[in-house]
Design a protein around this motif. Structure first.
Motif, PDB file in Angstrom:
ATOM      1  N   ALA A 128      19.691   0.099  -9.479  1.00 17.82           N
ATOM      2  CA  ALA A 128      18.258  -0.174  -9.297  1.00 17.82           C
ATOM      3  C   ALA A 128      17.913  -1.588  -9.756  1.00 17.82           C
ATOM      4  O   ALA A 128      17.128  -2.296  -9.112  1.00 17.82           O
ATOM      5  N   TYR A 129      18.518  -2.015 -10.858  1.00 20.59           N
ATOM      6  CA  TYR A 129      18.284  -3.358 -11.404  1.00 20.59           C
ATOM      7  C   TYR A 129      18.705  -4.429 -10.400  1.00 20.59           C
ATOM      8  O   TYR A 129      17.956  -5.369 -10.103  1.00 20.59           O
ATOM      9  N   ILE A 130      19.910  -4.297  -9.867  1.00 17.10           N
ATOM     10  CA  ILE A 130      20.443  -5.300  -8.936  1.00 17.10           C
ATOM     11  C   ILE A 130      19.622  -5.337  -7.659  1.00 17.10           C
ATOM     12  O   ILE A 130      19.252  -6.423  -7.157  1.00 17.10           O
ATOM     13  N   LEU A 131      19.305  -4.181  -7.105  1.00 19.49           N
ATOM     14  CA  LEU A 131      18.567  -4.112  -5.851  1.00 19.49           C
ATOM     15  C   LEU A 131      17.184  -4.728  -5.971  1.00 19.49           C
ATOM     16  O   LEU A 131      16.717  -5.441  -5.071  1.00 19.49           O
ATOM     17  N   CYS A 132      16.516  -4.474  -7.096  1.00 18.93           N
ATOM     18  CA  CYS A 132      15.122  -4.896  -7.234  1.00 18.93           C
ATOM     19  C   CYS A 132      14.960  -6.348  -7.680  1.00 18.93           C
ATOM     20  O   CYS A 132      14.052  -7.046  -7.195  1.00 18.93           O
TER      21      CYS A 132
ATOM     22  N   ILE B 107       0.839  -1.204   0.000  1.00 19.35           N
ATOM     23  CA  ILE B 107       0.000   0.000   0.000  1.00 19.35           C
ATOM     24  C   ILE B 107       0.874   1.254   0.000  1.00 19.35           C
ATOM     25  O   ILE B 107       0.603   2.224  -0.726  1.00 19.35           O
ATOM     26  N   LEU B 108       1.942   1.250   0.808  1.00 17.97           N
ATOM     27  CA  LEU B 108       2.858   2.393   0.834  1.00 17.97           C
ATOM     28  C   LEU B 108       3.520   2.608  -0.517  1.00 17.97           C
ATOM     29  O   LEU B 108       3.643   3.748  -1.006  1.00 17.97           O
ATOM     30  N   ILE B 109       3.946   1.517  -1.153  1.00 16.74           N
ATOM     31  CA  ILE B 109       4.558   1.623  -2.487  1.00 16.74           C
ATOM     32  C   ILE B 109       3.558   2.194  -3.482  1.00 16.74           C
ATOM     33  O   ILE B 109       3.891   3.047  -4.318  1.00 16.74           O
ATOM     34  N   LEU B 110       2.316   1.730  -3.404  1.00 12.38           N
ATOM     35  CA  LEU B 110       1.276   2.221  -4.308  1.00 12.38           C
ATOM     36  C   LEU B 110       1.039   3.714  -4.107  1.00 12.38           C
ATOM     37  O   LEU B 110       0.937   4.482  -5.082  1.00 12.38           O
ATOM     38  N   ILE B 111       0.981   4.146  -2.851  1.00 18.93           N
ATOM     39  CA  ILE B 111       0.736   5.563  -2.552  1.00 18.93           C
ATOM     40  C   ILE B 111       1.900   6.430  -3.020  1.00 18.93           C
ATOM     41  O   ILE B 111       1.707   7.511  -3.593  1.00 18.93           O
ATOM     42  N   VAL B 112       3.129   5.963  -2.801  1.00 15.42           N
ATOM     43  CA  VAL B 112       4.311   6.753  -3.160  1.00 15.42           C
ATOM     44  C   VAL B 112       4.531   6.786  -4.669  1.00 15.42           C
ATOM     45  O   VAL B 112       4.872   7.825  -5.251  1.00 15.42           O
TER      46      VAL B 112
ATOM     47  N   LEU C 295      10.660  -6.275  -2.993  1.00 17.24           N
ATOM     48  CA  LEU C 295      11.782  -5.488  -3.519  1.00 17.24           C
ATOM     49  C   LEU C 295      11.634  -5.242  -5.012  1.00 17.24           C
ATOM     50  O   LEU C 295      11.946  -4.152  -5.511  1.00 17.24           O
ATOM     51  N   SER C 296      11.157  -6.245  -5.740  1.00 15.67           N
ATOM     52  CA  SER C 296      10.973  -6.085  -7.182  1.00 15.67           C
ATOM     53  C   SER C 296       9.926  -5.020  -7.499  1.00 15.67           C
ATOM     54  O   SER C 296      10.096  -4.216  -8.414  1.00 15.67           O
ATOM     55  N   VAL C 297       8.846  -5.014  -6.727  1.00 10.89           N
ATOM     56  CA  VAL C 297       7.789  -4.024  -6.941  1.00 10.89           C
ATOM     57  C   VAL C 297       8.274  -2.622  -6.573  1.00 10.89           C
ATOM     58  O   VAL C 297       7.754  -1.618  -7.078  1.00 10.89           O
ATOM     59  N   LEU C 298       9.299  -2.551  -5.751  1.00  5.83           N
ATOM     60  CA  LEU C 298       9.830  -1.260  -5.322  1.00  5.83           C
ATOM     61  C   LEU C 298      10.356  -0.422  -6.485  1.00  5.83           C
ATOM     62  O   LEU C 298      10.480   0.798  -6.365  1.00  5.83           O
ATOM     63  N   HIS C 299      10.631  -1.062  -7.627  1.00 10.16           N
ATOM     64  CA  HIS C 299      11.127  -0.277  -8.768  1.00 10.16           C
ATOM     65  C   HIS C 299      10.082   0.720  -9.276  1.00 10.16           C
ATOM     66  O   HIS C 299      10.429   1.651 -10.003  1.00 10.16           O
TER      67      HIS C 299
ATOM     68  N   LYS D   8      10.007 -15.597  -1.019  1.00 12.72           N
ATOM     69  CA  LYS D   8       9.531 -15.128  -2.326  1.00 12.72           C
ATOM     70  C   LYS D   8       8.769 -13.823  -2.205  1.00 12.72           C
ATOM     71  O   LYS D   8       8.962 -12.880  -2.979  1.00 12.72           O
ATOM     72  N   GLU D   9       7.899 -13.740  -1.214  1.00  9.65           N
ATOM     73  CA  GLU D   9       7.107 -12.516  -1.032  1.00  9.65           C
ATOM     74  C   GLU D   9       7.988 -11.333  -0.634  1.00  9.65           C
ATOM     75  O   GLU D   9       7.759 -10.202  -1.069  1.00  9.65           O
ATOM     76  N   SER D  10       9.004 -11.585   0.197  1.00  5.29           N
ATOM     77  CA  SER D  10       9.898 -10.503   0.613  1.00  5.29           C
ATOM     78  C   SER D  10      10.677  -9.946  -0.569  1.00  5.29           C
ATOM     79  O   SER D  10      10.810  -8.727  -0.721  1.00  5.29           O
ATOM     80  N   THR D  11      11.189 -10.837  -1.408  1.00  4.52           N
ATOM     81  CA  THR D  11      11.972 -10.380  -2.560  1.00  4.52           C
ATOM     82  C   THR D  11      11.088  -9.840  -3.674  1.00  4.52           C
ATOM     83  O   THR D  11      11.505  -8.948  -4.415  1.00  4.52           O
TER      84      THR D  11
END
Length: 344
Positions: A240-244, A29-34, A282-286, A276-279
């Protein structure tokens, strides 16, 4: 504490792996809002800057934005399902459609980020081959190939038949799949992993060559400034690629083995699911990073945003410097193109 499980009508235990999703949904939700304002601003800026002369990198950036918008559309369905606030039909819809859309967007982003990094390196390497690879028509064709390939791999996951299961609070999408659907899902994962490995190879090679060219241009101030800009762009996107995406693919294959019943221990399946959900988070964080990449990498986009935002309208000096640098780069490219054309 033993992992939770339910006893089905036949007496067999059903391992529940997705009963701890509340923390993940808060972050989603935070990622969606930001990310939503930044991506909507990106859409507006790209529309406003559409009259600018198109470059190959602008084609890749627009396609990356399309992938982000697909993810923004699909993410609310995942949030509702993980919260347990979705009706049963919507949960099934997420498993069949919106979850697949998330992965289409994910791997489209991987492909286009790799293409952006490669394109940024090629801007500093004016050879006959690099000039042809940077043509707008070639970039459009390559983007079309990426989308068609992903749809060919992913869409069967939406179309293959599912089995009827009783209504339950914690629905695992893999429990809906018949054997043929599970086999195709496993094949999809390995094909997409192969795409990721190829994209990662392009990222590593382009980043290494950009760094090598930067170190080799220290004796020439003009080449040093240009190489530094390109190397900085490549480094930002590569980070960004490596982190996500790298952490997600470390756990993706083992988790797929749990989905396809190769791994049957419930505690192991729960740990792999949480990994899987945690990583994946991170992928959605891009979604939050990509608007910054648009602003940093594409000058017409940056100028449009600065004209739109009152706090940035007075930064004319930066605009002039960017325009001069772009004109110098375009002039060098034009000279190289003329040299290529003049060759018999």
């Amino acid at each position: 504490m033993p992992p939770p499980s339910n006893v089905s009508g036949g007496g067999a235990e059903r391992c529940i792996v997705n009963d701890q999703m509340t923390p993940f949904t808060i972050f989603y939700i935070l990622i969606l809002i930001v990310s939503l304002p930044g991506n909507l601003l990106s859409v507006w800026a790209f529309v406003r800057s559409s009259r600018a002369k198109q470059q190959s990198i602008s084609v890749y950036l627009v396609n990356l934005l399309v992938a982000d918008l697909l993810l923004l559309l699909a993410l609310p369905f995942k949030i509702l399902k993980d919260l347990g606030a979705a009706p049963w039909n919507l949960m099934v819809f997420h498993c069949q459609a919106s979850a697949v859309t998330i992965y289409i967007s994910l791997y489209a982003s991987i492909a286009f980020l790799a293409l952006i990094i490669t394109d940024r390196y090629l801007q500093d390497c004016h050879t006959v081959r690099s000039l042809r690879l940077q043509e707008v028509g070639f970039a459009r064709l390559l983007s079309l190939v990426v989308w068609l390939l992903l749809l060919l791999i992913m869409v069967p996951n939406m179309a293959l038949p599912i089995q009827q299961v009783k209504v339950q609070r914690y629905l695992s999408c893999s429990s809906l799949k018949k054997d043929i659907s599970l086999h195709w899902h496993a094949l999809t994962v390995f094909l997409c992993t192969a795409l990721f490995l190829n994209a990662s190879a392009a990222v590593l090679v382009s980043s290494g060559l950009a760094l090598k060219r930067l170190l080799g241009s220290r004796s020439d101030p003009k080449l040093w400034v240009k190489a530094r800009r390109v190397a900085g762009s490549v480094a930002a996107v590569a980070l960004a690629y490596i982190l996500c995406f790298v952490p997600y693919h470390v756990v993706r294959t083992p988790y797929t083995l749990a989905q396809t019943k190769v791994i049957t221990d419930c505690q192991t399946k729960r740990q792999l699911f949480l990994g899987k959900e945690s990583t994946l988070l991170l992928s959605v964080l891009h979604l939050c990073f990509d608007p910054l990449l648009f602003f940093y990498l594409y000058t017409p986009f940056r100028r449009t945003v600065r004209r739109m935002l009152p706090c940035c309208r007075n930064q004319t000096d930066d605009d002039v410097e960017e325009q001069v640098a772009d004109e110098m780069m375009q002039q060098d490219t034009s000279e190289e193109q003329q040299a290529v054309i003049s060759k018999p």
